[in-house]
Design an enzyme around this catalytic site. Structure first.
Site, PDB file in Angstrom:
ATOM      1  N   GLU A 105       0.841  -1.201   0.000  1.00 43.09           N
ATOM      2  CA  GLU A 105       0.000   0.000   0.000  1.00 43.09           C
ATOM      3  C   GLU A 105       0.874   1.248   0.000  1.00 43.09           C
ATOM      4  OE1 GLU A 105      -3.291  -0.286   2.846  1.00 43.09           O
ATOM      5  OE2 GLU A 105      -3.120   1.868   3.203  1.00 43.09           O
ATOM      6  N   ASP A 107       0.239   5.321   0.616  1.00 47.37           N
ATOM      7  CA  ASP A 107      -0.851   6.171   1.113  1.00 47.37           C
ATOM      8  C   ASP A 107      -0.563   7.663   1.142  1.00 47.37           C
ATOM      9  OD1 ASP A 107      -2.375   4.020   2.016  1.00 47.37           O
ATOM     10  OD2 ASP A 107      -1.382   3.985   3.958  1.00 47.37           O
ATOM     11  N   GLU A 109      -2.907  10.539   3.036  1.00 47.75           N
ATOM     12  CA  GLU A 109      -4.146  10.800   3.779  1.00 47.75           C
ATOM     13  C   GLU A 109      -4.113  12.254   4.233  1.00 47.75           C
ATOM     14  OE1 GLU A 109      -6.068   7.537   6.374  1.00 47.75           O
ATOM     15  OE2 GLU A 109      -3.922   7.263   6.605  1.00 47.75           O
TER      16      GLU A 109
END
Ligand SMILES: *[C@@H]1O[C@H](CO)[C@@H](O)[C@H](O)[C@H]1NC(C)=O
Ligand SMILES: *[C@@H]1O[C@H](CO)[C@@H](O)[C@H](O)[C@H]1NC(C)=O
Length: 292
Positions: A105, A107, A109
């Site tokens: 993953e 990311d 955010e």
């Protein structure tokens, strides 16, 4: 018009076929073509003939979308305009992820805040199910006033997170130090807007003000120069690059100007780096942090 060549790398016999043809556009920005709305019961909307996508959040639900394609390496750009005003408690996540318990993953955010207080851009990298590699930043602009480009460059040697072309983080392939690197599991692009007021703003002290709902984040100008995973075979991807760019991303690294920009961001805007959090890792920092 098409030129074809293949690249084999590492010990795996993975074949990447690059298709460079002006007639084959990379995925340049049609949300109908490239994405599916996955949840939110009408709160995610594709607008302007596919040029714009909006996610919204109210007390009952957030919303989200995902890419139709899975990618195995790529340079993926998206423009986002984040929830304006009092966005405290909201989180807008924009990330790549594979499936399964040993997932990879990458990311971005965005943790909302009270009006006038800074968003936090939180980043992480998971390889084979292991994350805990957070780095957090403030931004040098107001991410709610306009669209800005958030990019992930993912090739076999490195992952580079960039904001408006300025690199903010590099995660290098350090398999030589025993650190797993995402390179075998195709990933989809996901994004969602949801309520995380138990932790997002000042560690959960500031709650979502539902009188401000619905909260809305907007997306446009998606562009992927990427290897689209075919799904059928576990090891075959076709990598498309559009005419005005090339497959240079596949071996791209930071030049000295970019390295300077990265240092500028890390010096002035980085607010958390797991690699310097010695309290958290009393047994020693993770191996990828030990640069010498
Ligand atoms: C091609 O890629 C460039 C650079 O990533 C982008 O600016 C442009 O919009 C893309 N065009 C098409 C037709 O895909
Ligand atoms: C919100 O603003 C406060 C005060 O400036 C700051 O400490 C915090 O890092 C900001 N961001 C979040 C997501 O809490």
């Amino acid at each position: 018009m098409a030129s074809l060549h293949s690249i084999t790398f590492s010990t795996k016999t993975v074949l990447y076929v690059f298709v460079l043809a002006s007639s084959i556009a990379a995925s340049a920005g049609n949300f109908y073509q490239d994405f599916d709305v996955t949840w939110g019961d009408g709160r995610a909307k594709i607008l302007n003939n596919g040029d714009l996508l909006t996610l919204s959040l109210d007390k009952a639900s957030g919303s989200g979308f995902q890419s139709k394609n899975e990618y195995l390496f790529g340079k993926i750009d998206m423009q986002l305009k984040l929830v304006p005003g009092n966005s405290a408690g909201t989180v807008t996540a924009y990330y790549l992820s594979s499936k399964g318990s040993n997932w990879d993953e990458i990311d971005f955010e965005f943790l909302g805040n009270l009006s006038g207080d800074p968003y936090i851009l939180h980043t992480n990298v998971f390889s084979q199910g292991k994350g805990s590699r957070e780095q957090q930043f403030y931004l040098w602009f107001d991410p709610t006033a306009d669209f800005h480009t958030y990019s992930i460059l993912w090739n076999p040697q490195r992952i580079i997170f960039s904001v408006d072309g300025t690199p903010i983080r590099e995660f290098k392939n350090m398999e030589s130090k025993g650190v797993a690197f995402p390179k075998e599991q195709p990933m989809r692009i996901y994004s969602s807007l949801w309520n995380a007021d138990d932790w997002a703003t000042r560690g959960g002290l500031v709650k979502t003000d539902w009188t401000q709902a619905p909260f809305t984040a907007s997306y446009r100008n998606f562009n992927a120069n990427a290897c689209v995973h075919s799904g059928s075979s576990s090891s075959s991807s076709s990598c498309t690059a559009n005419s005005s760019s090339s497959n240079a991303w596949f071996s791209q690294q930071l030049d000295s100007t970019s390295q300077d920009r990265l240092s500028w961001v890390q010096k002035n805007y980085m607010i958390y780096n797991y690699c310097t959090d010695t309290k958290r890792f009393p047994q020693g920092l993770p191996p990828e942090c030990q640069t010498s």
